[in-house]
Design a protein around this motif. Structure first.
Motif, PDB file in Angstrom:
ATOM      1  N   MET A   1       0.772  -1.302  -0.107  1.00  0.00           N
ATOM      2  CA  MET A   1      -0.064  -0.066   0.058  1.00  0.00           C
ATOM      3  C   MET A   1       0.898   1.248   0.122  1.00  0.00           C
ATOM      4  O   MET A   1       0.419   2.162  -0.696  1.00  0.00           O
ATOM      5  N   ALA A   2       1.926   1.252   0.878  1.00  0.00           N
ATOM      6  CA  ALA A   2       2.766   2.257   0.936  1.00  0.00           C
ATOM      7  C   ALA A   2       3.338   2.592  -0.542  1.00  0.00           C
ATOM      8  O   ALA A   2       3.593   3.813  -1.032  1.00  0.00           O
ATOM      9  N   ILE A   3       3.774   1.484  -1.317  1.00  0.00           N
ATOM     10  CA  ILE A   3       4.584   1.667  -2.554  1.00  0.00           C
ATOM     11  C   ILE A   3       3.641   2.402  -3.545  1.00  0.00           C
ATOM     12  O   ILE A   3       3.705   3.265  -4.268  1.00  0.00           O
ATOM     13  N   ALA A   4       1.995   1.881  -3.693  1.00  0.00           N
ATOM     14  CA  ALA A   4       1.249   2.198  -4.516  1.00  0.00           C
ATOM     15  C   ALA A   4       0.595   3.787  -4.222  1.00  0.00           C
ATOM     16  O   ALA A   4       0.560   4.544  -5.257  1.00  0.00           O
ATOM     17  N   GLU A   5       0.749   4.046  -2.769  1.00  0.00           N
ATOM     18  CA  GLU A   5       0.572   5.646  -2.658  1.00  0.00           C
ATOM     19  C   GLU A   5       1.715   6.434  -3.083  1.00  0.00           C
ATOM     20  O   GLU A   5       1.580   7.504  -3.563  1.00  0.00           O
ATOM     21  N   ALA A   6       3.321   6.102  -2.922  1.00  0.00           N
ATOM     22  CA  ALA A   6       4.079   6.762  -3.390  1.00  0.00           C
ATOM     23  C   ALA A   6       4.165   7.091  -4.876  1.00  0.00           C
ATOM     24  O   ALA A   6       4.275   8.063  -5.341  1.00  0.00           O
ATOM     25  N   ARG A   7       3.720   6.023  -5.654  1.00  0.00           N
ATOM     26  CA  ARG A   7       3.649   6.028  -7.138  1.00  0.00           C
ATOM     27  C   ARG A   7       2.539   7.109  -7.466  1.00  0.00           C
ATOM     28  O   ARG A   7       2.535   7.769  -8.522  1.00  0.00           O
ATOM     29  N   ARG A   8       1.518   6.920  -6.960  1.00  0.00           N
ATOM     30  CA  ARG A   8       0.317   8.011  -7.116  1.00  0.00           C
ATOM     31  C   ARG A   8       1.025   9.394  -6.876  1.00  0.00           C
ATOM     32  O   ARG A   8       0.480  10.585  -7.390  1.00  0.00           O
ATOM     33  N   ARG A   9       1.686   9.565  -5.697  1.00  0.00           N
ATOM     34  CA  ARG A   9       2.215  11.011  -5.392  1.00  0.00           C
ATOM     35  C   ARG A   9       3.227  11.537  -6.155  1.00  0.00           C
ATOM     36  O   ARG A   9       3.518  12.772  -6.559  1.00  0.00           O
ATOM     37  N   ALA A  10       3.919  10.606  -6.896  1.00  0.00           N
ATOM     38  CA  ALA A  10       5.187  10.928  -7.963  1.00  0.00           C
ATOM     39  C   ALA A  10       4.685  11.804  -8.865  1.00  0.00           C
ATOM     40  O   ALA A  10       3.442  11.426  -9.536  1.00  0.00           O
ATOM     41  N   ALA A  11       5.524  12.559  -9.306  1.00  0.00           N
ATOM     42  CA  ALA A  11       5.101  13.619 -10.716  1.00  0.00           C
ATOM     43  C   ALA A  11       5.617  12.494 -11.856  1.00  0.00           C
ATOM     44  O   ALA A  11       6.127  11.720 -11.623  1.00  0.00           O
ATOM     45  N   HIS A  12       4.983  12.682 -12.682  1.00  0.00           N
ATOM     46  CA  HIS A  12       5.123  12.359 -14.372  1.00  0.00           C
ATOM     47  C   HIS A  12       6.763  12.144 -14.516  1.00  0.00           C
ATOM     48  O   HIS A  12       7.420  13.179 -14.356  1.00  0.00           O
ATOM     49  N   ASP A  13       7.081  11.045 -14.771  1.00  0.00           N
ATOM     50  CA  ASP A  13       8.532  11.033 -15.087  1.00  0.00           C
ATOM     51  C   ASP A  13       9.756  11.075 -13.852  1.00  0.00           C
ATOM     52  O   ASP A  13      10.896  11.115 -13.927  1.00  0.00           O
TER      53      ASP A  13
END
Length: 64
Positions: A1-13
């Motif tokens: 879940m933490a990885i998925a949240e981090a991926r959602r927060r990350a800007a494009h590229d």
């Protein structure tokens, strides 16, 4: 879940930044754990990081 949240927060590229603290917060918030040992959270993050091929798009402090 933490990885998925981090991926959602990350800007494009940009790489997703997921920390041991993120894992600790998820364990408390979603699973009701009052105490989460840093080493246990880091070990769990390392396992998922490696299993999910996160090296391609994530950065973590779990290996320090």
């Amino acid at each position: 879940m933490a990885i998925a949240e981090a991926r959602r927060r990350a800007a494009h590229d940009e790489p997703a930044i997921v920390t041991v603290g993120d894992v600790t917060r998820v364990a408390r918030r979603h699973y009701g754990y009052l105490i989460v040992e840093r080493e246990e959270a880091a070990a769990a993050l390392r396992r998922r990081y490696e299993a999910s091929d996160c090296w391609a798009d994530c950065v973590t402090d779990a290996f320090n």
